[in-house]
Design an enzyme around this catalytic site. Structure first.
Site, PDB file in Angstrom:
ATOM      1  N   THR A 165       0.871  -1.186   0.000  1.00  0.00           N
ATOM      2  CA  THR A 165       0.000   0.000   0.000  1.00  0.00           C
ATOM      3  C   THR A 165       0.902   1.228   0.000  1.00  0.00           C
ATOM      4  O   THR A 165       2.015   1.178   0.527  1.00  0.00           O
ATOM      5  CB  THR A 165      -0.887  -0.041   1.267  1.00  0.00           C
ATOM      6  OG1 THR A 165      -1.848  -1.068   1.088  1.00  0.00           O
ATOM      7  CG2 THR A 165      -1.603   1.281   1.535  1.00  0.00           C
ATOM      8  N   ARG A 193     -15.131  -5.708  -0.476  1.00  0.00           N
ATOM      9  CA  ARG A 193     -14.439  -5.495   0.801  1.00  0.00           C
ATOM     10  C   ARG A 193     -13.678  -4.161   0.735  1.00  0.00           C
ATOM     11  O   ARG A 193     -12.960  -3.877  -0.215  1.00  0.00           O
ATOM     12  CB  ARG A 193     -13.464  -6.637   1.070  1.00  0.00           C
ATOM     13  CG  ARG A 193     -12.624  -6.474   2.356  1.00  0.00           C
ATOM     14  CD  ARG A 193     -11.301  -5.792   2.118  1.00  0.00           C
ATOM     15  NE  ARG A 193     -10.465  -5.742   3.321  1.00  0.00           N
ATOM     16  CZ  ARG A 193      -9.344  -5.022   3.418  1.00  0.00           C
ATOM     17  NH1 ARG A 193      -8.937  -4.312   2.397  1.00  0.00           N
ATOM     18  NH2 ARG A 193      -8.651  -5.009   4.532  1.00  0.00           N
ATOM     19  N   VAL A 194     -13.820  -3.360   1.764  1.00  0.00           N
ATOM     20  CA  VAL A 194     -13.094  -2.095   1.852  1.00  0.00           C
ATOM     21  C   VAL A 194     -12.351  -2.069   3.170  1.00  0.00           C
ATOM     22  O   VAL A 194     -12.918  -2.390   4.217  1.00  0.00           O
ATOM     23  CB  VAL A 194     -14.069  -0.894   1.754  1.00  0.00           C
ATOM     24  CG1 VAL A 194     -13.319   0.415   1.980  1.00  0.00           C
ATOM     25  CG2 VAL A 194     -14.762  -0.882   0.395  1.00  0.00           C
ATOM     26  N   GLY A 195     -11.072  -1.716   3.121  1.00  0.00           N
ATOM     27  CA  GLY A 195     -10.274  -1.622   4.344  1.00  0.00           C
ATOM     28  C   GLY A 195     -10.199  -0.201   4.857  1.00  0.00           C
ATOM     29  O   GLY A 195     -11.085   0.628   4.597  1.00  0.00           O
ATOM     30  N   ASP A 196      -9.140   0.090   5.578  1.00  0.00           N
ATOM     31  CA  ASP A 196      -8.998   1.410   6.207  1.00  0.00           C
ATOM     32  C   ASP A 196      -8.560   2.504   5.236  1.00  0.00           C
ATOM     33  O   ASP A 196      -8.875   3.680   5.450  1.00  0.00           O
ATOM     34  CB  ASP A 196      -7.941   1.313   7.326  1.00  0.00           C
ATOM     35  CG  ASP A 196      -6.580   0.881   6.770  1.00  0.00           C
ATOM     36  OD1 ASP A 196      -6.549  -0.080   5.966  1.00  0.00           O
ATOM     37  OD2 ASP A 196      -5.566   1.505   7.125  1.00  0.00           O
ATOM     38  N   THR A 216      -0.941   1.968   7.068  1.00  0.00           N
ATOM     39  CA  THR A 216      -0.894   0.766   6.227  1.00  0.00           C
ATOM     40  C   THR A 216      -0.811  -0.462   7.122  1.00  0.00           C
ATOM     41  O   THR A 216      -0.252  -0.403   8.211  1.00  0.00           O
ATOM     42  CB  THR A 216       0.316   0.788   5.271  1.00  0.00           C
ATOM     43  OG1 THR A 216       0.448  -0.505   4.665  1.00  0.00           O
ATOM     44  CG2 THR A 216       1.617   1.112   5.987  1.00  0.00           C
ATOM     45  N   GLY A 217      -1.383  -1.564   6.670  1.00  0.00           N
ATOM     46  CA  GLY A 217      -1.331  -2.778   7.468  1.00  0.00           C
ATOM     47  C   GLY A 217      -2.711  -3.405   7.586  1.00  0.00           C
ATOM     48  O   GLY A 217      -3.511  -3.313   6.643  1.00  0.00           O
ATOM     49  N   GLY A 219      -6.106  -3.751   7.741  1.00  0.00           N
ATOM     50  CA  GLY A 219      -7.131  -2.748   7.486  1.00  0.00           C
ATOM     51  C   GLY A 219      -8.363  -2.888   8.344  1.00  0.00           C
ATOM     52  O   GLY A 219      -9.008  -1.898   8.698  1.00  0.00           O
TER      53      GLY A 219
HETATM   54  N1  ASP Z   1      -4.559  -1.400   4.893  1.00  0.00           N
HETATM   55  C1  ASP Z   1      -4.714  -1.974   3.581  1.00  0.00           C
HETATM   56  C2  ASP Z   1      -6.083  -2.616   3.487  1.00  0.00           C
HETATM   57  O1  ASP Z   1      -6.516  -3.210   4.452  1.00  0.00           O
HETATM   58  C3  ASP Z   1      -3.677  -3.000   3.255  1.00  0.00           C
HETATM   59  C4  ASP Z   1      -2.242  -2.611   3.525  1.00  0.00           C
HETATM   60  O2  ASP Z   1      -1.974  -1.508   3.954  1.00  0.00           O
HETATM   61  O3  ASP Z   1      -1.366  -3.439   3.264  1.00  0.00           O
HETATM   62  O4  ASP Z   1      -6.674  -2.608   2.442  1.00  0.00           O
END
Ligand code: ASP
Length: 295
Positions: A165, A193-196, A216-217, A219
């Protein structure tokens, strides 16, 4: 108040093998440099983060734009957001079908100002209506992304988490802050699906009075914690960005079970870079003071 224009860029929390780190650090440094140049040419912090993130979206090494992680069905669904710390305006898109620069579409959402957040077909329609041409169906799909999806579907222990990301935070000479984040999300994510990353307060936040942050990480965990906002509030409460980053990420792991990383800028340009994952490529560029990179 005189401040030093600053751009901090990350290329995703996760694990990158040692031999692959230099090229990612170089790409982060180049993106940060482009952000600084945008400000040198009269652009704002918001222009700097838009430019830096768009550059990384072009780079197939990262999981954003070109090179984005694929869904369970092998599709590209892109998430991006940005926020201007001076006006407190923001723009975001999620589950966007293939377009080259989701962050520029999020920027157009911010500029138009009617709504803040568009998803899926509506986000694509907004993009078409504002002159963005869709990418050809497979144009953003890399061999690496296909291989990661195949490994995840084989369930051979491959982590669904793609890493890669991208995000940026910046401070301009007028003291304005901005933040931006863009991602393809997690490998083999379910449709929709939607993350952070595209959620203001979770993946991205900026307020001149508080700070600017890109996360990042994990989500799902960051969505629950509202990590970006929490980190900015910690800085406003008097913590150094470095300490705030560490504390908020520790809390994310302890209370929400998630591993993540973030970049954080305080109102005077104090930098915080933190991650609980094994690596997070990043670069810090300060006007007249060179660029440092790390992993
Ligand atoms: N945070 C991102 C998500 O969940 C993924 C990532 O940062 O690696 O979509």
């Amino acid at each position: 108040m005189s401040v030093t224009p600053t751009v901090v860029v990350h290329g995703g929390a996760g694990f990158v093998a040692p031999e692959r780190r230099p090229e990612r650090e170089r790409a982060c440094a180049a993106a940060a440099r482009m952000g600084l140049e945008a400000m040198r040419e009269g652009g704002s912090a918001l222009d700097a983060v838009t430019t830096a993130v768009a550059a990384l979206e072009d780079d197939p090494l990262f999981n954003a734009g070109h090179g984005a992680a694929l869904t369970y069905d092998g599709e590209v669904e892109l998430d991006a957001s940005l926020m201007d710390g001076g006006s407190l305006r923001s723009g975001a898109v999620a589950a966007l079908p293939p377009f080259d620069h989701p962050i520029r579409i999020a920027r157009a959402v911010l500029e138009e100002g009617e709504h803040v957040f568009y998803v899926a077909h509506g986000a694509a329609r907004f993009a078409w209506d504002h002159g963005f041409a869709p990418a050809a169906p497979d144009a953003l799909v890399t061999e690496g992304a296909r291989a990661r999806l195949a490994a995840a579907l084989r369930d051979d222990g491959a982590k669904p988490w793609a890493g890669g990301t991208v995000g940026a935070v910046a401070l301009d000479a007028s003291g304005h802050l901005a933040a931006a984040t863009s991602t393809g999300g997690t490998v083999a994510k379910r449709a929709g699906r939607v993350g952070d990353s595209p959620v203001i307060g979770a993946g991205t936040y900026a307020d001149d009075k508080l700070g600017a942050c890109s996360v990042t990480g994990d989500g799902e965990a960051a969505l629950r914690q509202l990590t970006a906002l929490l980190a900015c509030l910690a800085v406003a409460g008097g913590e150094l960005p470095e300490d705030a980053a560490k504390r908020v990420l520790e809390a994310l792991e302890r209370e929400f079970g998630g591993l993540a990383g973030l970049i954080l800028l305080g109102p005077k340009g104090e930098v915080g870079v933190g991650f609980r994952t094994q690596t997070m490529s990043h670069a810090i560029a300060r006007e007249g003071k060179g660029i440092t990179t790390g992993h």
